[in-house]
Design an enzyme around this catalytic site. Structure first.
Site, short mmCIF file in Angstrom:
data_model
loop_
_atom_site.label_atom_id
_atom_site.label_comp_id
_atom_site.label_asym_id
_atom_site.label_seq_id
_atom_site.Cartn_x
_atom_site.Cartn_y
_atom_site.Cartn_z
N TYR A 88 0.84 -1.20 0.00
CA TYR A 88 0.00 0.00 0.00
C TYR A 88 0.88 1.25 0.00
CZ TYR A 88 -3.76 -3.23 1.02
OH TYR A 88 -4.66 -4.26 0.94
N ASN A 111 -12.61 -0.75 -5.18
CA ASN A 111 -12.29 -1.05 -6.57
C ASN A 111 -13.49 -1.70 -7.26
OD1 ASN A 111 -11.23 -1.92 -9.01
ND2 ASN A 111 -9.79 -3.36 -8.10
N CYS A 119 -6.14 -5.00 -7.76
CA CYS A 119 -5.92 -4.69 -6.35
C CYS A 119 -5.46 -5.92 -5.57
CB CYS A 119 -7.17 -4.08 -5.73
SG CYS A 119 -8.63 -5.13 -5.80
N HIS A 120 -5.65 -7.11 -6.13
CA HIS A 120 -5.18 -8.33 -5.47
C HIS A 120 -3.66 -8.39 -5.41
CE1 HIS A 120 -5.36 -9.38 -9.77
NE2 HIS A 120 -4.37 -10.22 -9.51
N GLU A 146 -0.83 -16.17 -10.87
CA GLU A 146 0.24 -15.32 -11.41
C GLU A 146 1.63 -15.76 -10.99
OE1 GLU A 146 -0.47 -11.13 -11.09
OE2 GLU A 146 -2.63 -11.36 -11.42
#
Length: 150
Positions: A88, A111, A119-120, A146
Site C-alpha cells: 500500500y 475497486n 488490487c489483489h 500469477e
C-alpha cells in the site's frame, strides 16, 4: 446498464456494462438488468483465459466511477505488472502521497473492476495478505495463478 453473473473457479463473478464500457466486475450482484451483452461475454472470456493462466493483460474498455483520489489509485494499480506484488505504501508513493497508505487501502476496497484493476496484487508492508472483496482465499488463488508465492 446491464449485468450478467458467471460461475468461475474463484466463485460467482458479476460483470456489468454501461454504454459500451465495463463498469463493474464484482463478487456480488448490482441493481441492474440481467443481460449477457457481447462486451460482457467478451470480458468473461478474457477472465476465463486469465483464470486458466493463459492471459496476462485485458483488452476491455472500462469506465471508472469514483472520487478523483480513488481513480488515481486505481490507475496506479493498473501499472503493477502481472506476477508482481507491491505494498500500500508503494502505491501511496506512486500517486505522490507517501502518507496515504490507509486511504489507498480504502480505495482498493472500493475497486469496482476487480482482477482487471489488480488490487489483489497489493499486500501489507509485512508481506501479509490483507482484505479483498472476494475474500483472502480468492486473493491467494489469484496470486497463485500469477506465480506469486508468499
Amino acid at each position: 446498464m446491464y449485468q450478467y453473473s458467471y460461475k468461475t473457479p474463484i466463485g460467482e463473478v458479476t460483470i456489468s456494462e454501461d454504454n459500451g464500457c465495463i463498469t463493474n466486475i464484482a463478487y456480488h450482484k448490482l441493481n441492474c438488468e440481467e443481460k449477457e451483452t457481447p462486451l460482457v461475454k467478451k470480458t468473461y472470456s478474457e477472465l476465463q483465459e486469465y483464470l486458466n493462466g493463459k492471459r496476462k493483460n485485458f483488452d476491455i474498455p472500462i469506465k471508472l466511477n469514483g472520487t478523483q483520489f480513488q481513480k488515481r489509485v486505481w490507475q496506479a494499480l493498473t501499472s503493477i505488472p502481472y506476477g508482481k506484488i507491491v505494498t500500500y505504501k508503494d502505491i501511496a508513493n506512486l500517486i505522490g502521497n507517501k502518507n496515504a497508505q490507509r486511504a489507498v487501502g480504502m480505495a482498493n476496497n472500493k475497486n469496482p473492476i476487480v482482477i482487471i484493476i489488480p488490487c489483489h496484487r497489493v499486500i501489507g508492508a509485512n508481506r501479509n495478505l490483507t482484505g479483498y472483496s472476494g475474500g483472502l482465499e480468492v486473493k491467494k488463488k489469484l496470486l497463485k495463478i500469477e506465480g506469486i508465492k508468499l
